[in-house]
Enzyme design. Sequence first.
Site, PDB file in Angstrom:
ATOM      1  N   GLY A  54      46.921 -17.041   2.947  1.00 40.50           N
ATOM      2  CA  GLY A  54      46.591 -16.688   4.329  1.00 40.50           C
ATOM      3  C   GLY A  54      47.431 -15.540   4.858  1.00 40.50           C
ATOM      4  O   GLY A  54      47.565 -14.486   4.250  1.00 40.50           O
ATOM      5  N   GLY A  55      48.037 -15.783   6.024  1.00 46.81           N
ATOM      6  CA  GLY A  55      48.841 -14.747   6.674  1.00 46.81           C
ATOM      7  C   GLY A  55      49.990 -14.274   5.792  1.00 46.81           C
ATOM      8  O   GLY A  55      50.462 -13.141   5.946  1.00 46.81           O
TER       9      GLY A  55
HETATM   10  C1  HXC Z   1      52.297 -26.582   7.114  1.00 52.39           C
HETATM   11  C2  HXC Z   1      52.524 -26.616   4.841  1.00 52.39           C
HETATM   12  C3  HXC Z   1      51.663 -25.509   4.733  1.00 52.39           C
HETATM   13  C4  HXC Z   1      51.132 -24.947   5.932  1.00 52.39           C
HETATM   14  C5  HXC Z   1      52.289 -26.061   2.747  1.00 52.39           C
HETATM   15  N1  HXC Z   1      52.881 -26.933   3.594  1.00 52.39           N
HETATM   16  N2  HXC Z   1      51.536 -25.182   3.419  1.00 52.39           N
HETATM   17  N3  HXC Z   1      52.843 -27.141   6.013  1.00 52.39           N
HETATM   18  N4  HXC Z   1      51.482 -25.521   7.091  1.00 52.39           N
HETATM   19  N5  HXC Z   1      50.329 -23.892   5.931  1.00 52.39           N
HETATM   20  C6  HXC Z   1      53.769 -28.028   3.260  1.00 52.39           C
HETATM   21  C7  HXC Z   1      53.034 -29.186   2.604  1.00 52.39           C
HETATM   22  O1  HXC Z   1      52.490 -30.045   3.571  1.00 52.39           O
HETATM   23  C8  HXC Z   1      54.154 -29.843   1.811  1.00 52.39           C
HETATM   24  O2  HXC Z   1      54.929 -30.616   2.710  1.00 52.39           O
HETATM   25  C9  HXC Z   1      55.014 -28.680   1.381  1.00 52.39           C
HETATM   26  O3  HXC Z   1      54.689 -27.616   2.269  1.00 52.39           O
HETATM   27  C10 HXC Z   1      54.727 -28.244  -0.039  1.00 52.39           C
HETATM   28  O4  HXC Z   1      53.309 -28.018  -0.181  1.00 52.39           O
HETATM   29  P1  HXC Z   1      52.477 -28.489  -1.464  1.00 52.39           P
HETATM   30  O5  HXC Z   1      51.051 -28.388  -1.113  1.00 52.39           O
HETATM   31  O6  HXC Z   1      52.995 -29.826  -1.922  1.00 52.39           O
HETATM   32  O7  HXC Z   1      52.892 -27.379  -2.537  1.00 52.39           O
HETATM   33  P2  HXC Z   1      52.047 -26.806  -3.739  1.00 52.39           P
HETATM   34  O8  HXC Z   1      51.334 -27.920  -4.435  1.00 52.39           O
HETATM   35  O9  HXC Z   1      52.999 -25.965  -4.517  1.00 52.39           O
HETATM   36  O10 HXC Z   1      50.911 -25.890  -3.104  1.00 52.39           O
HETATM   37  C11 HXC Z   1      51.244 -24.688  -2.426  1.00 52.39           C
HETATM   38  C12 HXC Z   1      50.028 -24.162  -1.622  1.00 52.39           C
HETATM   39  C13 HXC Z   1      49.491 -25.277  -0.721  1.00 52.39           C
HETATM   40  C14 HXC Z   1      48.955 -23.651  -2.581  1.00 52.39           C
HETATM   41  C15 HXC Z   1      50.527 -22.957  -0.795  1.00 52.39           C
HETATM   42  O11 HXC Z   1      50.601 -25.878  -0.001  1.00 52.39           O
HETATM   43  C16 HXC Z   1      48.474 -24.836   0.251  1.00 52.39           C
HETATM   44  O12 HXC Z   1      47.325 -24.647  -0.105  1.00 52.39           O
HETATM   45  N6  HXC Z   1      48.887 -24.703   1.524  1.00 52.39           N
HETATM   46  C17 HXC Z   1      48.003 -24.332   2.589  1.00 52.39           C
HETATM   47  C18 HXC Z   1      47.525 -22.921   2.451  1.00 52.39           C
HETATM   48  C19 HXC Z   1      46.736 -22.461   3.634  1.00 52.39           C
HETATM   49  O13 HXC Z   1      45.532 -22.660   3.687  1.00 52.39           O
HETATM   50  N7  HXC Z   1      47.467 -21.968   4.662  1.00 52.39           N
HETATM   51  C20 HXC Z   1      46.944 -21.598   5.936  1.00 52.39           C
HETATM   52  C21 HXC Z   1      46.308 -20.245   5.770  1.00 52.39           C
HETATM   53  S1  HXC Z   1      45.612 -19.657   7.274  1.00 52.39           S
HETATM   54  P3  HXC Z   1      55.671 -31.963   2.273  1.00 52.39           P
HETATM   55  O14 HXC Z   1      56.246 -32.479   3.567  1.00 52.39           O
HETATM   56  O15 HXC Z   1      54.603 -32.848   1.712  1.00 52.39           O
HETATM   57  O16 HXC Z   1      56.690 -31.563   1.275  1.00 52.39           O
HETATM   58  C22 HXC Z   1      46.680 -18.494   7.751  1.00 52.39           C
HETATM   59  C23 HXC Z   1      46.235 -17.789   8.969  1.00 52.39           C
HETATM   60  C24 HXC Z   1      46.828 -16.443   9.145  1.00 52.39           C
HETATM   61  O17 HXC Z   1      47.697 -18.263   7.194  1.00 52.39           O
HETATM   62  C25 HXC Z   1      45.831 -15.380   8.929  1.00 52.39           C
HETATM   63  C26 HXC Z   1      46.312 -14.072   9.412  1.00 52.39           C
HETATM   64  C27 HXC Z   1      45.442 -12.938   8.968  1.00 52.39           C
END
Ligand code: HXC
Length: 517
Positions: free
Chosen positions: A172-173
């Site tokens: 994402g961002g």
């Molecule tokens: C809050 C998050 C998070 C997020 C990860 N975590 N991403 N918390 N917001 N965006 C937390 C998880 O809950 C977890 O917490 C810890 O971080 C580790 O994450 P895992 O998933 O266990 O790690 P991993 O298996 O290595 O996977 C990594 C990952 C995945 C592929 C990055 O975490 C993921 O898909 N995250 C979300 C990605 C996403 O869609 N982000 C938002 C994008 S929108 P705990 O407490 O369990 O340890 C965006 C908008 C901006 O960014 C756009 C601007 C142009």
Amino acid sequence: METKQSNNDLLNKKINKALEGGGSASAEKYKKNNRLTARERIEFLLDKNTFTETDQLRKHNCQNFGMEKKQFYGDGVITGYGKINGRLVFIYSQDFSVLGGSMSKVQGEKIVKIMDMALKNGAPLIAINDSGGARIQEGVESLAAYGDIFLRHIKASGVIPQISAIMGACAGGAVYGPSLTDFVFMVKDTSYMFVTGPDVIKTVTHEEVSQEELGGAKTHTQKSGVAHFATSDDKNCLLMIRELLNFLPSNNKEILVSKNIENKNLGPNNELENIIPDNAKKPYDIKQIIKNIVDDSYFFETQQSFAANIVTGFSRMDGQNIGIVANQPQVLAGCLNIDASRKAARFIRFCDAFNIPILSLVDVPGFLPGTNQEWNGLITHGAKLLYAYAEATVPKVTLTARKAYGGAYIVMSSRHLRGDINLAYPNAEIAVMGAEGAINVICKKEMKESKNPEQTKTELIKKYEEQFSNPFVAANLGYIDQIILPKDTRKHIVQAFDALKNKRDKNPAKKHGNPPL
Ligand code: HXC
């Protein structure tokens, strides 16, 4: 007195807590994969004992989804400043062990503060990214934080060098920020960049793709061109950033002073006489020429695996930093295509913004023909390269080593696009097109009417080659300043850059141009 002591104790406690990041369990996870923690990355990158941390004790204020119980000092990012090879840099390093390094309002404020300091103080920004993107629990506040960061990247663009390292799974961002910076480093097998991850893609388009295939270092340095360097591990990545910084000024006002080297080594180099094959259709490696003319044969190549038909990178000549753009006859015969045009245009614009003189080595048969290229906008992308060369006001030295045909002749830093000193080898061919192609177009009738078309064609090709396939016509017109022998290349280029070292040139006053983006 007692209060003072207890505050000191409290401070120590807080600092120790901050140094733990997301806790020892998370640090272990990093070590298992041969990766460094966010803090170790900073320590390894910067000169020893030069790091000063800012905002170490900040915490988020979010109360949603039980977040009040998940508070960490620093809030998932370490920010501050320090030195690299004795020069000031500003840096942030996201800590995946804290809530996945996700972007919160507070994390954004910390990063923005560092970015503003970097810009005000004219020092490079280094962004170490290891983040799951916008912190979902903070909703629109985390999006706003990204907006604030993107705006600063754009304001700082062309003012200070901005370098990103992708050192984990970034989504994402967390990937748009890096794409706004000048150079993006990735680590093989442990770093990924995507706007939407494999799970979302599967839901929306039903495609199944792994993280590696979708956005690994190989994908982004070979296919998409989003990243510039694929490094073997965290340490290698950080060492390469240090190396790159040696070629860059701290800001757009600074001109890196050349170190005059003791042994200029300007004598003839006979090896250069044997690199280009006599047969103009035979490929050779342009990097052999580069290595034979630059100081210590040292070439720091950028985007090595992307659009390898054009080579870009940094070197020094007589101690002066230069950017090199060179057609590579070994790949696609050195033709310019969409990717090569995009790659070289961005590199040229970087060099121009930061006062780095440009050396162009030309051996180009033209633009790559084909429907794929045309339908995907070769005209617009090719024009990017044209625009970048013409707009650049830094010293530009061009050497036509062999072919310079058609539009590609004009594009590749020709005299007509403000090339300052244009050199050519005696066997260079500067013409609208190669002999055979030209004869097929302009002598169709003659060949058709001939009793011996093959012989007629051979004769016509010979005539064309004598008339056009040489550098003499262009030299006669003043488009080429000097025809030089390959063995004297280094001497002539060093002298050319020396003659241009006080060059002043500018573009007409305007808000900004409108390049074919
Ligand atoms: C809050 C998050 C998070 C997020 C990860 N975590 N991403 N918390 N917001 N965006 C937390 C998880 O809950 C977890 O917490 C810890 O971080 C580790 O994450 P895992 O998933 O266990 O790690 P991993 O298996 O290595 O996977 C990594 C990952 C995945 C592929 C990055 O975490 C993921 O898909 N995250 C979300 C990605 C996403 O869609 N982000 C938002 C994008 S929108 P705990 O407490 O369990 O340890 C965006 C908008 C901006 O960014 C756009 C601007 C142009």
